[in-house]
Write a protein that holds these residues in place. Structure first.
Motif, PDB file in Angstrom:
ATOM      1  N   VAL A 135       0.835  -1.207   0.000  1.00  0.00           N
ATOM      2  CA  VAL A 135       0.000   0.000   0.000  1.00  0.00           C
ATOM      3  C   VAL A 135       0.869   1.257   0.000  1.00  0.00           C
ATOM      4  CG1 VAL A 135      -1.695   1.335   1.297  1.00  0.00           C
ATOM      5  CG2 VAL A 135      -1.965  -1.132   1.087  1.00  0.00           C
ATOM      6  N   SER A 139       0.911   4.185  -2.868  1.00  0.00           N
ATOM      7  CA  SER A 139       0.502   5.559  -2.561  1.00  0.00           C
ATOM      8  C   SER A 139       1.453   6.594  -3.157  1.00  0.00           C
ATOM      9  CB  SER A 139       0.410   5.763  -1.050  1.00  0.00           C
ATOM     10  OG  SER A 139       1.692   5.708  -0.449  1.00  0.00           O
ATOM     11  N   SER A 153      -5.052   5.860   1.696  1.00  0.00           N
ATOM     12  CA  SER A 153      -3.929   4.921   1.685  1.00  0.00           C
ATOM     13  C   SER A 153      -3.241   4.864   3.046  1.00  0.00           C
ATOM     14  CB  SER A 153      -2.921   5.302   0.601  1.00  0.00           C
ATOM     15  OG  SER A 153      -2.198   6.473   0.940  1.00  0.00           O
TER      16      SER A 153
END
Length: 503
Positions: A135, A139, A153
């Motif tokens: 993640v 981002s 995020s």
């Protein structure tokens, strides 16, 4: 020679060797037997791997993972001015980044605490690390028109990181006991200030090296995936309570409702959790806003100019990150040594050391806002002393929990302590400080001086919260011995000696 469980022979061991199992027990080496057959290459590798899974190695890997956990969290803070300029948002909206992160972190923590008391802990840890690493990397590619997606995020990263903070201390608690556990937990919690400081340094350095702040979010994910793999391969899954029970085992497992009722009645646990919330409030607000505050102080002193370039100066983030690393090391080491020394004088040493360090920290943190307008160096000195005193209690607080909570509900206890400390602490403090600062700026004509003063006035809330936390630690000291004795009695009631095996 050593013998594997399937009866194969491992080369390189003498007949006097001993084999250490994952639970830490020792078994004498077996003499050569004509019925044994040589190990296959895969079996030799597995045997060598098992020998590498020592408690010390496991604690080291878990501590490394904790460094990355906090480094990823504060990499964003290290490039905060760049993010604010890139997305063109106010103080309160930029403070929302950390608030959303912490809110998702604390909501997920109880869930992982429940899972950690009942399922394979190292698998949960590894999955959490892999998730937040992916993640974070993703981002870094979010465009400037999608600030809400960047905020989202950070919330997803908080979910992944909550699994690690809730479960990993309980593995260390099951691998060590007494002063050894205090020392290993000290190393583990040293990762909080060390990782935070490295986050500032990594974010600032990667931004300068690449000429783009987005690269600050593309380094830690690689290290995170590495740490997750090491945990899967080298960290054992010890039996819950194996260190405390001296070979005994749990007869019964209490329900989740029973666990929560017991924790609510545990006064040492409740007061130490409230004290931890005060620490989280201060560290969350400081970690987010102190570099910005010092940058504004230099504008007031006319030693720097307000950032109007694409890449803002990283000097304050680098210095603050370095100070955080050093003070974290000093704080945890001094805290562990002081506690071990004071235990010879009083059995209430753990909460008393925490209380005194917090009250002392509040004094020097107040002085930051007095001297910052005239002297940046003086502000850094106050930050150094104040942070050192504040970081004294990280590992000690975890040790208090291990003393007063039985092994089968420790993951739940850690998770809910994390939940309450974030709920009452750093979940709201970065946003609250930004909100107060914005409100004060709207009340008067906007100027460089007033932008500096308004943020300083907002941050003055932190020392008062720290004093309140010191009071909670004093309350913990009143009930610590009684709750520790109750926990020891419960462990004796829930365990039985291992059954004898006939040969």
């Amino acid at each position: 020679m050593c013998v594997e469980s399937d009866g194969c022979e491992i080369e390189g061991c003498s007949s006097s060797d001993e084999v250490r199992t994952l639970s830490g027990s020792m078994s004498p080496g077996l003499k050569s037997n004509p019925d044994l057959h040589p190990c296959k290459p895969g079996q030799k590798f597995r045997a060598a791997l098992l020998r590498c899974r020592s408690p010390a190695a496991a604690a080291g890997i878990l501590s490394f993972g904790n460094v990355l956990n906090y480094m990823d969290r504060y990499t964003v803070v290290g490039v905060l001015l760049d993010i604010q300029r890139h997305y063109k948002v106010s103080d309160s909206r930029i403070g929302l980044l950390q608030t959303v992160f912490i809110c998702s972190f604390m909501v997920a923590a109880p869930i992982f605490g429940y899972l950690g008391d009942r399922f394979n802990r190292k698998v949960i840890l590894s999955c959490g690390i892999f998730f937040w690493s992916i993640v974070t990397l993703s981002s870094s590619f979010i465009g400037k028109e999608y600030y809400w997606l960047f905020v989202l995020s950070r919330g997803l990263v908080g979910i992944g990181e909550s699994s690690y903070s809730s479960i990993s201390p309980t593995i260390i608690g099951d691998l060590f006991t007494n002063n050894s556990r205090t020392m290993m937990l000290s190393v583990f919690y040293l990762a909080i200030p060390l990782g935070s400081g490295l986050g500032y340094i990594l974010g600032s350095s990667a931004k300068v090296a690449a000429g783009d702040w987005h690269w600050a979010l593309r380094v830690s994910p690689v290290l995170g995936i590495t740490a997750g793999t090491l945990i899967l391969v080298f960290v054992p899954e010890p039996k819950r309570g194996s260190a405390d029970q001296m070979g005994g085992r749990i007869k019964t497992r209490t329900s989740w409702v029973c666990d929560m009722k017991a924790l609510a009645k545990n006064r040492s646990y409740v007061f130490s959790s409230l004290a931890t919330a005060a620490v989280s409030f201060a560290t969350g607000a400081f970690g987010m806003w102190i570099p910005v505050y010092l940058a504004r102080a230099q504008v007031v002193q006319k030693t720097a100019e307000t950032c109007t370039k694409e890449i803002c100066s990283s000097t304050d983030s680098l210095i603050f990150g370095a100070i955080t690393c050093v003070t974290g090391l000093l704080g945890v080491v001094i805290g562990a040594a002081t506690t071990r020394l004071c235990r010879q004088k009083t059995e209430r040493a753990d909460p008393l050391v925490c209380a005194v360090s917090m009250l002392g920290s509040a004094i020097f943190i107040c002085l930051i806002f007095v001297v910052a307008k005239k002297s940046i160096v003086g502000a850094y000195v106050c930050i150094f002393i104040g942070e050192t005193l504040l970081f004294l209690n990280w590992a000690i607080t975890a040790d208090i929990l291990m003393f007063v909570v039985i092994p089968t509900r420790r993951a739940t206890a850690v998770a809910f302590q994390s939940f309450t400390s974030h709920l009452l602490g750093d979940a709201g403090s970065p946003y609250l400080i930004g909100l107060i600062s914005d409100a004060l700026q709207e009340s008067y004509a906007t100027s460089a001086l007033w932008r500096f003063l308004s943020l300083g006035y907002a941050l003055m809330l932190c020392p008062f919260i720290i004093v309140l936390g010191g009071m909670f630690f004093l309350a913990t000291a009143l009930f610590f011995l009684d709750d520790r004795e109750k926990a020891e009695k419960q462990i004796n009631q829930l365990t039985r000696p291992p059954s004898s095996v006939k040969v």
